[in-house]
Design an enzyme around this catalytic site. Structure first.
Site, mmCIF file in Angstrom:
data_model
loop_
_atom_site.group_PDB
_atom_site.id
_atom_site.type_symbol
_atom_site.label_atom_id
_atom_site.label_comp_id
_atom_site.label_asym_id
_atom_site.label_seq_id
_atom_site.Cartn_x
_atom_site.Cartn_y
_atom_site.Cartn_z
ATOM 1 N N LEU A 91 13.822 -2.935 3.826
ATOM 2 C CA LEU A 91 14.193 -2.412 2.514
ATOM 3 C C LEU A 91 13.034 -1.923 1.645
ATOM 4 O O LEU A 91 13.229 -1.658 0.455
ATOM 5 C CB LEU A 91 15.046 -3.420 1.722
ATOM 6 C CG LEU A 91 16.367 -3.797 2.384
ATOM 7 C CD1 LEU A 91 17.112 -4.828 1.547
ATOM 8 C CD2 LEU A 91 17.233 -2.562 2.608
ATOM 9 N N ASP A 92 11.831 -1.795 2.200
ATOM 10 C CA ASP A 92 10.732 -1.199 1.436
ATOM 11 C C ASP A 92 9.755 -0.505 2.372
ATOM 12 O O ASP A 92 8.546 -0.617 2.215
ATOM 13 C CB ASP A 92 10.025 -2.249 0.580
ATOM 14 C CG ASP A 92 9.204 -1.617 -0.552
ATOM 15 O OD1 ASP A 92 9.477 -0.451 -0.919
ATOM 16 O OD2 ASP A 92 8.290 -2.281 -1.059
ATOM 17 N N LEU A 93 10.300 0.217 3.333
ATOM 18 C CA LEU A 93 9.458 0.931 4.281
ATOM 19 C C LEU A 93 8.848 2.148 3.601
ATOM 20 O O LEU A 93 9.563 2.944 2.983
ATOM 21 C CB LEU A 93 10.276 1.360 5.498
ATOM 22 C CG LEU A 93 9.490 2.068 6.592
ATOM 23 C CD1 LEU A 93 8.460 1.133 7.200
ATOM 24 C CD2 LEU A 93 10.425 2.567 7.662
ATOM 25 N N ASN A 97 3.204 0.204 3.265
ATOM 26 C CA ASN A 97 3.598 -1.029 3.937
ATOM 27 C C ASN A 97 3.432 -0.923 5.450
ATOM 28 O O ASN A 97 4.084 -1.635 6.210
ATOM 29 C CB ASN A 97 5.027 -1.413 3.570
ATOM 30 C CG ASN A 97 5.108 -1.925 2.144
ATOM 31 O OD1 ASN A 97 4.123 -2.367 1.570
ATOM 32 N ND2 ASN A 97 6.282 -1.858 1.560
ATOM 33 N N LYS A 176 8.393 2.072 -8.570
ATOM 34 C CA LYS A 176 9.326 1.069 -8.083
ATOM 35 C C LYS A 176 10.482 1.013 -9.053
ATOM 36 O O LYS A 176 10.359 1.357 -10.216
ATOM 37 C CB LYS A 176 8.658 -0.310 -8.021
ATOM 38 C CG LYS A 176 7.718 -0.441 -6.858
ATOM 39 C CD LYS A 176 7.978 -1.768 -6.211
ATOM 40 C CE LYS A 176 7.146 -1.868 -4.978
ATOM 41 N NZ LYS A 176 7.825 -2.468 -3.889
#
Length: 184
Positions: A91-93, A97, A176
């Site tokens: 959920l935060d690719l 990261n 974000k």
């Protein structure tokens, strides 16, 4: 070492830090950073994880070379397949990261930062989702279900950005966001 910036504001923030650690400690895959220990430093939760030598895939600038992009795509897709087969969503690719090991260490891409991950291949309506806006799939904003396809979408945006230097959607920003999911 990952430390929360401030003392937990409540039990939910502490549970999120513990959840990330427990989840990472259970996983073992060449394309994922390992977690080792959980504790508190001056009242703030922390955990230690494997140090991955290397750099972000865009560290030398973008666009990146086609051969490197294809290898990165294959390796991150393999890591996502492993996560999804274990019913975990990242959920935060995004490029920030991902760490690519130096060539002398095999040059393998490793997925890091599981701060937003969820166990289970769906998220209940009304739950809050966080993420990096330009990499978030439409279902985040429309209240639709999320699943492995959500990470695959983020992989597509990541690869597009690394290949072209742009985002596939006009108006994508680098911030974000926190949004409520579902429930109207």
């Amino acid at each position: 070492l990952k430390v929360l910036h401030a003392s937990p504001s409540g039990p939910q923030e502490l549970q999120e830090a513990q959840r990330e650690f427990v989840l990472l400690a259970q996983l073992e895959h060449i394309g994922l950073a390992r977690a080792y220990d959980f504790g508190y430093l001056r009242g703030r939760p922390y955990f230690t994880s494997e140090f991955i030598p290397g750099a972000r895939p865009d560290a030398r600038g973008i666009p990146i070379q086609c051969e490197d992009l294809l290898r990165l795509a294959q390796e991150i897709a393999e890591s996502l397949r492993f996560l999804h087969s274990n019913e975990i969503l990242h959920l935060d690719l995004k490029p920030g990261n991902i760490i690519v090991r130096p060539r002398e260490s095999g040059g393998r891409a490793v997925l890091i930062d599981f701060g937003l991950c969820r166990r289970g291949l769906s998220t209940p309506p009304g739950s809050k989702l966080k993420g990096s806006l330009p990499y978030m799939a439409r279902e985040y904003f429309q209240g639709g279900p999320i699943g492995p396809w959500t990470d695959v979408y983020a992989l597509g945006v990541t690869l597009y950005r690394l290949a072209t230097g742009r985002f596939p959607r006009n108006g994508a920003a680098g911030g974000k966001t926190t949004r409520g999911h579902g429930g109207g």
